[in-house]
Scaffold this active site. Structure first.
Site, PDB file in Angstrom:
ATOM      1  N   GLN A 261      50.418  29.811  34.331  1.00  0.00           N
ATOM      2  CA  GLN A 261      50.073  29.462  32.944  1.00  0.00           C
ATOM      3  C   GLN A 261      50.283  27.970  32.712  1.00  0.00           C
ATOM      4  O   GLN A 261      49.970  27.454  31.650  1.00  0.00           O
ATOM      5  CB  GLN A 261      50.980  30.252  31.978  1.00  0.00           C
TER       6      GLN A 261
ATOM      7  N   HIS B 204      45.279  28.385  32.381  1.00  0.00           N
ATOM      8  CA  HIS B 204      45.051  27.531  31.213  1.00  0.00           C
ATOM      9  C   HIS B 204      44.464  26.175  31.587  1.00  0.00           C
ATOM     10  O   HIS B 204      44.497  25.242  30.801  1.00  0.00           O
ATOM     11  CB  HIS B 204      46.353  27.366  30.422  1.00  0.00           C
TER      12      HIS B 204
END
Ligand SMILES: [Zn+2]
Length: 282
Positions: free
Chosen positions: A106, A124
């Protein structure tokens, strides 16, 4: 209450080793993975709550963009000294030894690749890449900062002493005069190539992460409280496959009471993953 002095217990390490001996494990990492590299974890212990970046601010507010580029220019020197830590290197060792298929993260800091991991799925995106909102062309952040310097001669030197807030924002006073770099191809607005709050992970990126989970016999979450929805989707996928979860995180997580949770370690990722790689001879 998070205990930042929590230690890895030998029995817990043995449970984690057993899980890895059953077969390949998918790994999902979050902000807690990078705290030992000096990047603060906003959801961790002792940090103030933070409003997630909102893409509407970026696209709709020219002043916000000026402040972003001012902060990016001044924060660049600090970020360039950030290095991968022992946890990143331990995961690279586990990948090289065939215990994991790659790393799903992430984080947008790029530290897994720099730490030696070969297959990295950045859910992300990457903070080192900028993208034109209009035409989709991409450049490195370093390249665009070069354009910033051309547009704003002497800016970085004049503001070199500006204070940097814990979230990386520079507390600069010289913002109104900042000239923001634009897409050299179409004149469009440039934005970081990352998934902002309220945006969704691109389908091919999620599919690559789901593939790793599909091929694995367990999911290890390292340094994440799983407050992010995409992480929970990978947890659900693991459970649908009938596979167990393991979590290494300082402080509570969203999966602490799930029946699928087989190993729960409240300790740092650097020491735990290093001990794991050592124990497996990776
Ligand atoms: Zn463009």
């Amino acid at each position: 209450m998070t205990d930042v002095n929590a230690q890895l217990l030998p029995g817990q390490l043995a449970e984690l080793v057993t899980l890895f001996e059953r077969g390949r494990v998918a790994v999902l990492t979050g902000a807690g993975m990078s705290t030992d590299s000096g990047i603060p974890d906003y959801r961790g212990a002792g940090t103030p709550p933070r409003t997630p970046m909102n893409i509407a601010q970026f696209t709709d507010d020219p002043h916000y963009r000026q402040r972003f580029w001012a902060g990016a220019r001044i924060g660049e020197n600090r970020m360039s000294v950030v290095e991968p830590n022992a946890g990143h290197r331990a995961l690279a060792r586990l990948e090289a030894a065939g215990h994991i298929d790659g790393v799903i993260t992430q984080n947008v800091d790029g530290l897994h690749a720099r730490g030696g991991a070969r297959n990295v799925v950045e859910l992300h995106g990457g903070g080192g890449i900028m993208r034109c909102i209009q035409c989709g062309e991409r450049w490195t952040r370093t390249e665009v900062l070069g354009w910033f310097d051309t547009l704003n001669p002497g800016y970085a030197e004049r503001n070199a002493d500006a204070e940097i807030a814990p979230d990386g924002d520079a507390l600069v006073s010289e913002v109104e005069s900042v000239r923001v770099p634009l897409c050299p191809g179409c004149g469009g607005t440039l934005r970081p190539d990352v998934v902002y709050f309220g945006e969704t992970v691109p389908l091919p990126v999620f599919a690559a992460a789901a593939d790793i989970v599909e091929r694995s016999s367990a999911l290890l979450v390292a340094g994440s409280s799983l407050a992010v929805n995409t992480g929970m989707r990978l947890v659900h996928k693991t459970e649908r496959q009938g596979n167990p979860l393991a979590v290494i995180n300082r402080g509570p997580t969203a999966v602490d009471s799930r029946p699928s949770l087989a190993v729960r370690i409240d300790a740092g990722t650097s020491e735990t993953l290093t001990a794991l790689a050592d124990a497996l001879g990776a």
